[in-house]
Design a protein around this motif. Structure first.
Motif, mmCIF file in Angstrom:
data_model
loop_
_atom_site.group_PDB
_atom_site.id
_atom_site.type_symbol
_atom_site.label_atom_id
_atom_site.label_comp_id
_atom_site.label_asym_id
_atom_site.label_seq_id
_atom_site.Cartn_x
_atom_site.Cartn_y
_atom_site.Cartn_z
ATOM 1 N N ALA A 1 12.610 27.648 -6.653
ATOM 2 C CA ALA A 1 12.471 29.082 -6.406
ATOM 3 C C ALA A 1 11.176 29.563 -7.035
ATOM 4 N N ILE A 2 10.436 30.338 -6.271
ATOM 5 C CA ILE A 2 9.202 30.959 -6.758
ATOM 6 C C ILE A 2 9.373 32.452 -6.522
ATOM 7 N N GLY A 3 9.733 33.161 -7.578
ATOM 8 C CA GLY A 3 10.022 34.579 -7.424
ATOM 9 C C GLY A 3 11.242 34.763 -6.543
ATOM 10 N N ASN A 4 11.088 35.522 -5.464
ATOM 11 C CA ASN A 4 12.210 35.722 -4.548
ATOM 12 C C ASN A 4 12.123 34.812 -3.324
ATOM 13 N N LYS A 5 11.265 33.820 -3.387
ATOM 14 C CA LYS A 5 11.111 32.864 -2.283
ATOM 15 C C LYS A 5 11.575 31.484 -2.709
ATOM 16 N N ALA A 6 12.017 30.702 -1.743
ATOM 17 C CA ALA A 6 12.442 29.330 -2.006
ATOM 18 C C ALA A 6 11.516 28.379 -1.265
ATOM 19 N N LEU A 7 11.176 27.287 -1.925
ATOM 20 C CA LEU A 7 10.318 26.265 -1.332
ATOM 21 C C LEU A 7 11.133 24.979 -1.224
ATOM 22 N N CYS A 8 11.184 24.434 -0.032
ATOM 23 C CA CYS A 8 11.906 23.184 0.203
ATOM 24 C C CYS A 8 10.871 22.095 0.456
ATOM 25 N N GLU A 9 10.886 21.062 -0.378
ATOM 26 C CA GLU A 9 9.940 19.954 -0.242
ATOM 27 C C GLU A 9 10.705 18.726 0.231
ATOM 28 N N LEU A 10 10.272 18.156 1.345
ATOM 29 C CA LEU A 10 10.909 16.966 1.886
ATOM 30 C C LEU A 10 10.022 15.767 1.599
ATOM 31 N N LYS A 11 10.546 14.840 0.806
ATOM 32 C CA LYS A 11 9.803 13.631 0.471
ATOM 33 C C LYS A 11 10.699 12.432 0.734
ATOM 34 N N SER A 12 10.071 11.356 1.129
ATOM 35 C CA SER A 12 10.818 10.147 1.419
ATOM 36 C C SER A 12 10.357 9.027 0.502
ATOM 37 N N THR A 13 10.883 7.856 0.712
ATOM 38 C CA THR A 13 10.562 6.721 -0.151
ATOM 39 C C THR A 13 9.427 5.862 0.382
ATOM 40 N N GLU A 14 8.975 6.113 1.613
ATOM 41 C CA GLU A 14 7.883 5.321 2.174
ATOM 42 C C GLU A 14 6.577 5.648 1.447
ATOM 43 N N HIS A 15 5.960 4.624 0.927
ATOM 44 C CA HIS A 15 4.728 4.805 0.167
ATOM 45 C C HIS A 15 3.967 3.485 0.147
ATOM 46 N N LEU A 16 2.667 3.559 0.247
ATOM 47 C CA LEU A 16 1.829 2.368 0.188
ATOM 48 C C LEU A 16 0.532 2.754 -0.492
ATOM 49 N N LYS B 1 -17.462 -2.556 -1.329
ATOM 50 C CA LYS B 1 -17.246 -3.892 -0.777
ATOM 51 C C LYS B 1 -15.741 -4.150 -0.750
ATOM 52 N N LEU B 2 -15.274 -4.762 0.319
ATOM 53 C CA LEU B 2 -13.847 -5.070 0.406
ATOM 54 C C LEU B 2 -13.457 -6.086 -0.664
ATOM 55 N N LEU B 3 -12.325 -5.823 -1.320
ATOM 56 C CA LEU B 3 -11.813 -6.733 -2.337
ATOM 57 C C LEU B 3 -10.746 -7.660 -1.780
ATOM 58 N N VAL B 4 -10.379 -7.443 -0.529
ATOM 59 C CA VAL B 4 -9.321 -8.237 0.099
ATOM 60 C C VAL B 4 -9.837 -8.856 1.397
ATOM 61 N N SER B 5 -9.131 -9.868 1.846
ATOM 62 C CA SER B 5 -9.539 -10.559 3.076
ATOM 63 C C SER B 5 -9.071 -9.800 4.314
ATOM 64 N N ASP B 6 -9.644 -10.154 5.449
ATOM 65 C CA ASP B 6 -9.230 -9.557 6.717
ATOM 66 C C ASP B 6 -7.766 -9.853 7.008
ATOM 67 N N SER B 7 -7.305 -11.054 6.678
ATOM 68 C CA SER B 7 -5.907 -11.399 6.942
ATOM 69 C C SER B 7 -4.971 -10.535 6.085
ATOM 70 N N TYR B 8 -5.386 -10.228 4.857
ATOM 71 C CA TYR B 8 -4.566 -9.361 4.010
ATOM 72 C C TYR B 8 -4.574 -7.929 4.546
ATOM 73 N N LEU C 1 -1.878 -3.378 7.225
ATOM 74 C CA LEU C 1 -1.799 -2.528 8.407
ATOM 75 C C LEU C 1 -0.413 -2.612 9.044
ATOM 76 N N LYS C 2 0.130 -3.819 9.120
ATOM 77 C CA LYS C 2 1.470 -4.002 9.682
ATOM 78 C C LYS C 2 2.503 -3.263 8.829
ATOM 79 N N GLU C 3 2.389 -3.370 7.519
ATOM 80 C CA GLU C 3 3.319 -2.688 6.614
ATOM 81 C C GLU C 3 3.165 -1.166 6.718
ATOM 82 N N ALA C 4 1.933 -0.687 6.771
ATOM 83 C CA ALA C 4 1.688 0.750 6.890
ATOM 84 C C ALA C 4 2.261 1.290 8.197
ATOM 85 N N ASN C 5 2.079 0.568 9.280
ATOM 86 C CA ASN C 5 2.617 0.998 10.568
ATOM 87 C C ASN C 5 4.146 1.013 10.559
ATOM 88 N N SER C 6 4.741 0.057 9.871
ATOM 89 C CA SER C 6 6.200 0.007 9.741
ATOM 90 C C SER C 6 6.715 1.232 8.980
#
Length: 75
Positions: free
Chosen positions: A19-34, A42-49, A54-59
């Motif tokens: 609650a902020i004063g006379n207003k209510a704020l609803c925050e929706l958060k999930s567990t997906e995080h990367l 310079k890239l620190l990881v290989s293209d295969s990684y 990318l596959k995990e992020a898309n999932s």
């Protein structure tokens, strides 16, 4: 109240209301995080990684979109 309950039932586990004063704020958060460093000038990881990341992020994105769709149907 009702929106938060429906959000939690559709997979938004880290959600809450404040609650902020006379207003209510609803925050929706999930567990997906990367988060990890892959490089600055310079890239620190290989293209295969990067392909694995990318596959995990898309999932995670698909799961989030599914949760949004599920919530929209409940409202």
């Amino acid at each position: 109240g009702r929106l938060l309950s429906k959000a939690r039932n559709s997979g938004w586990k880290r959600s809450g209301m404040i609650a902020i004063g006379n207003k209510a704020l609803c925050e929706l958060k999930s567990t997906e995080h990367l988060s990890m460093p892959i490089g600055k000038r310079k890239l620190l990881v290989s293209d295969s990684y990067l392909k694995i990341l990318l596959k995990e992020a898309n999932s995670k994105l698909k799961r989030t979109r599914d949760k949004i769709s599920k919530l929209e149907k409940m409202i």
